[in-house]
Design an enzyme around this catalytic site. Structure first.
Site, PDB file in Angstrom:
ATOM      1  N   ARG A   1       0.861  -1.181   0.000  1.00 15.96           N
ATOM      2  CA  ARG A   1       0.000   0.000   0.000  1.00 15.96           C
ATOM      3  C   ARG A   1       0.895   1.229   0.000  1.00 15.96           C
ATOM      4  NH1 ARG A   1      -4.581   1.420   4.487  1.00 15.96           N
ATOM      5  NH2 ARG A   1      -5.697  -0.264   3.482  1.00 15.96           N
TER       6      ARG A   1
ATOM      7  N   ASP B   1     -15.398  -2.734   5.642  1.00 16.96           N
ATOM      8  CA  ASP B   1     -15.156  -2.961   4.211  1.00 16.96           C
ATOM      9  C   ASP B   1     -15.925  -4.160   3.667  1.00 16.96           C
ATOM     10  OD1 ASP B   1     -13.431  -0.830   3.697  1.00 16.96           O
ATOM     11  OD2 ASP B   1     -11.719  -1.908   4.511  1.00 16.96           O
TER      12      ASP B   1
END
Length: 793
Positions: free
Chosen positions: A345, A484
């Site tokens: 990330r 999520d």
């Protein structure tokens, strides 16, 4: 089983048994240079980005190797071992090791065959290289001849994926040289503008041999535990060319009985000139102790801004050191690099980082402000947030989740419903801590185009939700709403976001009132009343709040459901936001306690999904009681603790803390597996055969939510615009405790008496001998140093 213990005085955790159930790690460095190291010296390093700046290799999901290894070889009897228990792994009946994980440093102290070593690892303050200093002492009665081998396995490309996958390319662009006590590695030597240089050097002694080729150092069909050069007692003076690179330096030492010597190995991404300048700085190794003390002073000065002394050593260790230090680490690295996050990330998650800021505001509001500005500049002009804020974020020129180029670069094609709403609790915490209410007038650009004051950004965040309301008059879930795995979509509605919006309206009204904007107060109040009515009409079911509504009007989190009957977050957030009526708060929180609490934390919901799944309940992909599928997700534990303190349940709030605190598992480490000094992302729950096992260490929003719940909830230290409110909510058996708190440049020495055994309620406060009315100490009444008595009852 217990593998170590806390040392509160030195702000360290000591691993006394090196065969821990999982690699127990520590973080070194800063946003410019990151390093993670285990208690056995496994780990890796990178410059700025774990994805694009990696220079030490690490094998994920494996045996905690390789790492920062220093081998010791007895040149007379042929035996060899390592300064950390691994990778050689000597018999623990003969090999003793204590790893001191501290704030920004790790020191591994080992004893074997009358040789005592101390291997200190750290990144000097504000530097972009690392230092490994080994002290070696002869505790025997005869002279010893030893060889020390420092070993670092270097990547052949800064990009982690290229280095590990694209072997037909990266193996052929790297080579090493040896010059003046150091291995130099160059990548893309034939393309000057693409060159990358690294070095691995030694200071404090002359190098007797070297290897720059990993395969030569290790030898054929050998491992890190028995490398050929160490077994042979000498390096081969090899250099890599079309093979894997390494830095291996041999230093020979002779020690008389009782004699101690020290050497240092240094690693960083510098060319020969830069490396030589760094090595020259360590000609006198006394500089190491100076840098170590500087590092401790830097971190301890931050942590010491809030310290407590309570009847609970568990809580003391977490508030005073480890929960606080973890807050800084998650603040710095977001979810970028750990032993689970491999560094891919390449940026900061919006919602993650805005929440992480909350955990350090009371310890360093200036550092928090810098990051808060960045995140506000990552708000899109429509009021939403960029899902990922790149490390090279360029405000005013970024794409949006609607923009194909942004999606190609980040892989994030959707807006999330909750992102920008996290600004409200974070901004108000900063304003109240710092007293810098002029910050609301500061002009900050949007990520894509235009600019506005911070106040304008906040109003636009509200507007983003108002522009996306569903059939029940509540915000739609979009791609996600914190969870999520819950995909409510463009028409389904989220109660979590509804409570966030409720809180946002209240905070916006407080700021608008301070700015003397009655028309904005009236605007927000009208919308708040409308939202409140919809929540009460559609979201309350007998004794609980539901979780949300799907696009086809299925109710998530209804007591009538077979799966996911009750969810923790709607109940806690109804209290946090102020939307719950007092009776609703009491009965819904009781229901959470009765149905979701376990000895290892509170489940996100129950029962887990097994039938109802895609496209809404993505968590059904996970095993039951795992992650979001009815597992004990750790971040909401802090919200639950804080909610209980808001309704005055000190006993229950503290019980929830003990259930989720890593320190509670210090003597059950074989169950928890993860470090007993830092929170993980989640814990397996009661439907798992491994209930209590934790996963994904260090980089989790749990650090921030639990810290806020402890500081503002249990300890009751709540900054306000005009002063500091003291309103603890504690276990009824706490009769006395104390705190030290720095607030706007003033120091408060706070002693709390609770002789009546109440859970919440302040009867009087005395500051510097003068009694004040209420529980708010006006900032105008604070001296440079203050003695404060708080009497509960």
């Amino acid at each position: 089983m217990q593998y170590g213990h806390f040392d509160e005085k030195n702000k360290e955790y000591l691993i006394t048994k090196p065969n821990t159930p999982a690699p127990w790690a520590n973080y070194l460095g800063s946003p410019e240079y990151g390093a993670i190291i285990s208690g056995n010296a496994g780990g890796y390093s990178f410059v700025k980005s774990g994805a694009n700046g990696r220079h030490l290799r690490y094998h994920f999901n494996s045996n905690d190797e390789p790492g920062r290894y220093i081998y010791v070889k007895d040149l007379e009897n042929g035996d060899y071992w390592s300064g950390s228990w691994q990778p050689v792994g000597k018999d623990l009946d003969q090999y003793q090791s204590v790893c001191h994980h501290g704030t920004g440093y790790t020191n591994i102290v080992s004893d074997y065959d009358n040789i005592h070593t101390e291997s200190l690892y750290y990144v000097p303050l504000n530097k972009t290289y690392e230092v490994w200093r080994m002290k070696v002492r002869n505790d025997g009665t005869t002279a010893r001849k030893l060889a020390l081998f420092g070993f670092a396995e270097l990547t052949n490309n800064n990009n982690y994926e290229q280095d590990t996958v694209n072997l037909q390319y990266t193996l052929f662009i790297s080579r090493t040289y040896y010059k003046n006590n150091k291995i130099l590695q160059v990548i893309n030597e034939n393309i000057p503008e693409e060159q990358t240089w690294r070095f691995f050097g030694a200071a404090g002694a002359e190098v007797a041999g070297y290897d720059g080729d990993r395969d030569t150092f290790l030898g054929e069909y050998r491992s890190y535990g028995n490398p050929a050069s160490v077994a042979n007692g000498e390096c081969s003076n090899s250099l890599n060319y079309n093979t894997n690179a390494c830095g291996a330096l041999q230093i020979n030492v002779e020690l008389q009985p009782g004699e101690e010597k020290e050497v240092a190995f240094l690693l960083g991404q510098y060319d020969e000139q830069g490396a030589s300048e760094i090595l020259s700085h360590y000609k006198d190794l006394s500089v190491v102790e100076e840098e170590l003390e500087e590092l401790k002073a830097f971190w301890h000065s931050k942590l010491n801004r809030f310290q407590v002394q309570t009847p609970s050593d568990n809580l003391n260790n977490m508030i005073n050191t480890w929960n606080a230090y973890q807050c800084f680490i998650t603040f710095i690295w977001s979810r970028a690099a750990s032993f689970q996050y491999s560094g891919l990330r390449n940026g900061l998650g919006y919602r993650d980082t805005v929440q992480d800021i909350q955990g350090i505001i009371h310890l360093d509001h200036e550092m928090a402000l810098e990051r808060l500005r960045l995140m506000i500049s990552a708000q899109v002009s429509n009021g939403g947030g960029l899902p990922l804020v790149k490390f090279d974020h360029n405000p005013g020129h970024e794409g949006t989740p609607d923009d194909p180029e942004y999606v190609r670069e980040t892989g994030h094609p959707h807006y999330r419903a909750d992102d920008a709403l996290w600004l409200f609790p974070t901004v108000i915490k900063y304003l109240n801590e710092s007293g810098n209410w002029d910050f609301t007038n500061e002009v900050v650009p949007y990520s894509d185009k235009g600019e506005d004051t911070v106040y304008g950004h906040l109003r636009q965040a509200l507007q983003f939700s108002l522009d996306r309301m569903g059939a029940h008059g509540m915000p739609v879930g979009l791609h996600a709403d914190w969870n999520d795995c819950l995909r409510l979509g463009a028409k389904g509605e989220s109660l979590f976001v509804a409570f966030q919006l409720y809180m946002g309206f209240k905070i916006f009204m407080e700021i608008a009132q301070n700015k003397n904007k009655p028309e904005d107060v009236a605007w927000a109040q009208g919308l708040l009343d409308e939202l409140d009515g919809n929540i009460q009409k559609y979201a309350w079911e007998k004794d609980q709040f539901v979780r949300g509504f799907t696009e086809d009007n299925y109710t998530i989190g209804s007591w009538e459901n077979e799966e996911g009957k009750i969810w923790m977050n709607p109940q806690s957030w109804a209290v946090l936001s102020g939307a719950a009526r007092p009776e609703q708060a009491r009965v819904s929180m009781d229901k959470v306690y009765e149905n979701l609490r376990t000895d290892y934390g509170t489940m996100l919901f129950y029962p887990p999904f097994r039938k109802y799944g895609l496209p809404v309940a993505l968590m059904a992909l996970f095993n039951a009681s795992t992650k979001e599928n009815g597992g004990i997700f750790s971040q909401p534990q802090g919200w639950l603790i804080l909610a209980e303190t808001m309704i005055g349940n000190g006993d229950r709030a503290f019980e929830y803390f003990l259930n989720c605190s890593p320190a509670s598992m210090n003597d059950k480490a074989e169950v928890r597996k993860l470090e007993p000094y830092v929170h993980g992302q989640f814990v397996e729950s009661k439907d798992s055969p491994y209930q209590g096992r934790a996963h994904v260490h260090w980089l989790t929003g749990t650090a921030s939510t639990v810290m806020v719940s402890l500081v503002e909830g249990i300890m009751g230290v709540q900054p306000q615009k005009d002063g500091l409110r003291l309103n603890p909510c504690v276990p009824s058996d706490w009769t006395e405790f104390s705190m030290v708190r720095e607030f706007r440049g003033k120091k408060l020495n706070i002693r709390v008496e609770n002789n009546n055994g109440v859970q919440k309620g302040v009867s009087r406060i005395v500051i510097n001998g003068e009694e004040i009315q209420g529980d708010l100490i006006p900032v105008t009444q604070l001296a440079a140093e203050n003695d404060v008595l708080v009497v509960m009852g």
